[in-house]
Design a protein around this motif. Structure first.
Motif, PDB file in Angstrom:
ATOM      1  N   MET A   1     -31.386  -4.212  37.718  1.00  8.87           N
ATOM      2  CA  MET A   1     -31.344  -5.490  37.056  1.00  8.87           C
ATOM      3  C   MET A   1     -32.708  -5.851  36.461  1.00  8.87           C
ATOM      4  O   MET A   1     -32.765  -6.420  35.385  1.00  8.87           O
ATOM      5  CB  MET A   1     -30.882  -6.571  38.029  1.00  8.87           C
ATOM      6  N   LYS A   2     -33.759  -5.494  37.184  1.00  7.95           N
ATOM      7  CA  LYS A   2     -35.102  -5.762  36.651  1.00  7.95           C
ATOM      8  C   LYS A   2     -35.330  -5.018  35.344  1.00  7.95           C
ATOM      9  O   LYS A   2     -35.941  -5.550  34.428  1.00  7.95           O
ATOM     10  CB  LYS A   2     -36.183  -5.355  37.663  1.00  7.95           C
ATOM     11  N   PHE A   6     -33.730  -9.107  34.116  1.00 12.89           N
ATOM     12  CA  PHE A   6     -33.388 -10.180  35.041  1.00 12.89           C
ATOM     13  C   PHE A   6     -34.468 -10.326  36.105  1.00 12.89           C
ATOM     14  O   PHE A   6     -35.043  -9.337  36.559  1.00 12.89           O
ATOM     15  CB  PHE A   6     -32.049  -9.904  35.736  1.00 12.89           C
ATOM     16  N   ASP A   7     -34.740 -11.565  36.503  1.00  7.02           N
ATOM     17  CA  ASP A   7     -35.576 -11.823  37.676  1.00  7.02           C
ATOM     18  C   ASP A   7     -34.672 -11.681  38.888  1.00  7.02           C
ATOM     19  O   ASP A   7     -33.613 -12.308  38.945  1.00  7.02           O
ATOM     20  CB  ASP A   7     -36.158 -13.243  37.636  1.00  7.02           C
ATOM     21  N   ILE A  90     -23.217  -5.581  35.171  1.00  8.09           N
ATOM     22  CA  ILE A  90     -23.964  -6.291  34.123  1.00  8.09           C
ATOM     23  C   ILE A  90     -23.041  -7.248  33.370  1.00  8.09           C
ATOM     24  O   ILE A  90     -23.393  -8.407  33.122  1.00  8.09           O
ATOM     25  CB  ILE A  90     -24.633  -5.281  33.162  1.00  8.09           C
ATOM     26  N   ASP A  91     -21.848  -6.780  33.032  1.00 10.50           N
ATOM     27  CA  ASP A  91     -20.889  -7.635  32.329  1.00 10.50           C
ATOM     28  C   ASP A  91     -20.499  -8.845  33.173  1.00 10.50           C
ATOM     29  O   ASP A  91     -20.424  -9.969  32.668  1.00 10.50           O
ATOM     30  CB  ASP A  91     -19.640  -6.844  31.942  1.00 10.50           C
ATOM     31  N   ALA A  92     -20.255  -8.622  34.462  1.00  9.62           N
ATOM     32  CA  ALA A  92     -19.875  -9.731  35.350  1.00  9.62           C
ATOM     33  C   ALA A  92     -21.005 -10.748  35.457  1.00  9.62           C
ATOM     34  O   ALA A  92     -20.761 -11.957  35.428  1.00  9.62           O
ATOM     35  CB  ALA A  92     -19.491  -9.199  36.730  1.00  9.62           C
ATOM     36  N   ILE A  93     -22.238 -10.278  35.560  1.00 10.99           N
ATOM     37  CA  ILE A  93     -23.380 -11.191  35.635  1.00 10.99           C
ATOM     38  C   ILE A  93     -23.489 -11.995  34.350  1.00 10.99           C
ATOM     39  O   ILE A  93     -23.639 -13.220  34.385  1.00 10.99           O
ATOM     40  CB  ILE A  93     -24.691 -10.424  35.900  1.00 10.99           C
ATOM     41  N   ASN A  94     -23.417 -11.329  33.217  1.00 11.67           N
ATOM     42  CA  ASN A  94     -23.515 -12.033  31.934  1.00 11.67           C
ATOM     43  C   ASN A  94     -22.424 -13.086  31.782  1.00 11.67           C
ATOM     44  O   ASN A  94     -22.682 -14.194  31.306  1.00 11.67           O
ATOM     45  CB  ASN A  94     -23.484 -11.050  30.765  1.00 11.67           C
ATOM     46  N   SER A 101     -29.702 -15.240  28.085  1.00  2.00           N
ATOM     47  CA  SER A 101     -30.660 -14.141  28.091  1.00  2.00           C
ATOM     48  C   SER A 101     -31.222 -13.983  29.486  1.00  2.00           C
ATOM     49  O   SER A 101     -31.442 -14.975  30.179  1.00  2.00           O
ATOM     50  CB  SER A 101     -31.806 -14.428  27.110  1.00  2.00           C
ATOM     51  N   PRO A 102     -31.478 -12.747  29.930  1.00  2.00           N
ATOM     52  CA  PRO A 102     -32.075 -12.546  31.236  1.00  2.00           C
ATOM     53  C   PRO A 102     -33.487 -13.115  31.281  1.00  2.00           C
ATOM     54  O   PRO A 102     -34.146 -13.268  30.274  1.00  2.00           O
ATOM     55  CB  PRO A 102     -32.088 -11.030  31.409  1.00  2.00           C
ATOM     56  N   GLY A 103     -33.916 -13.406  32.547  1.00  2.00           N
ATOM     57  CA  GLY A 103     -35.295 -13.836  32.769  1.00  2.00           C
ATOM     58  C   GLY A 103     -35.465 -15.241  32.894  1.00  2.00           C
ATOM     59  O   GLY A 103     -35.234 -16.270  32.923  1.00  2.00           O
TER      60      GLY A 103
END
Length: 103
Positions: A1-2, A6-7, A90-94, A101-103
């Motif tokens: 994820m990093k 993503f944090d 990744i899709d589920a997180i988005n 946007s990540p971060g």
């Protein structure tokens, strides 16, 4: 994820997450169903009791046919059965965080 921006923070147990994380500043939780001590479902139930509305994506190798129902009942966002492709996570997180946007 990093590596995709993503944090992230990892915790050794659900209890250590509850004790050490600013839960209201958390955008998404990825939790295994089976963990030592408190299960992932119990973690989500505790968050519900504290009125902390953060999406929880569960992962599990369990083949229990009741598991999808239990995830829905506790308010889980998604359940990914192990093994799963990384892009599915990744899709589920988005989706869970509203395609920000990540971060």
């Amino acid at each position: 994820m990093k590596s995709i921006g993503f944090d992230v923070a990892g915790y050794e147990s659900a209890q250590s997450f509850l004790e050490g994380c600013p839960k209201r500043d958390t955008d998404c939780i990825i939790s295994d169903i089976n963990m030592p001590g408190m299960t992932g479902i119990e973690l989500k139930q505790r968050l519900n009791e504290e009125r902390i509305e953060v999406p929880v994506i569960f992962v599990s190798a369990q083949t229990d046919p009741n598991l999808p129902r239990r995830v829905i009942e506790c308010g889980g966002y998604a359940l990914l059965q192990k093994p799963f492709h990384g892009q599915n996570l990744i899709d589920a997180i988005n989706q869970a965080i509203g395609n920000r946007s990540p971060g």
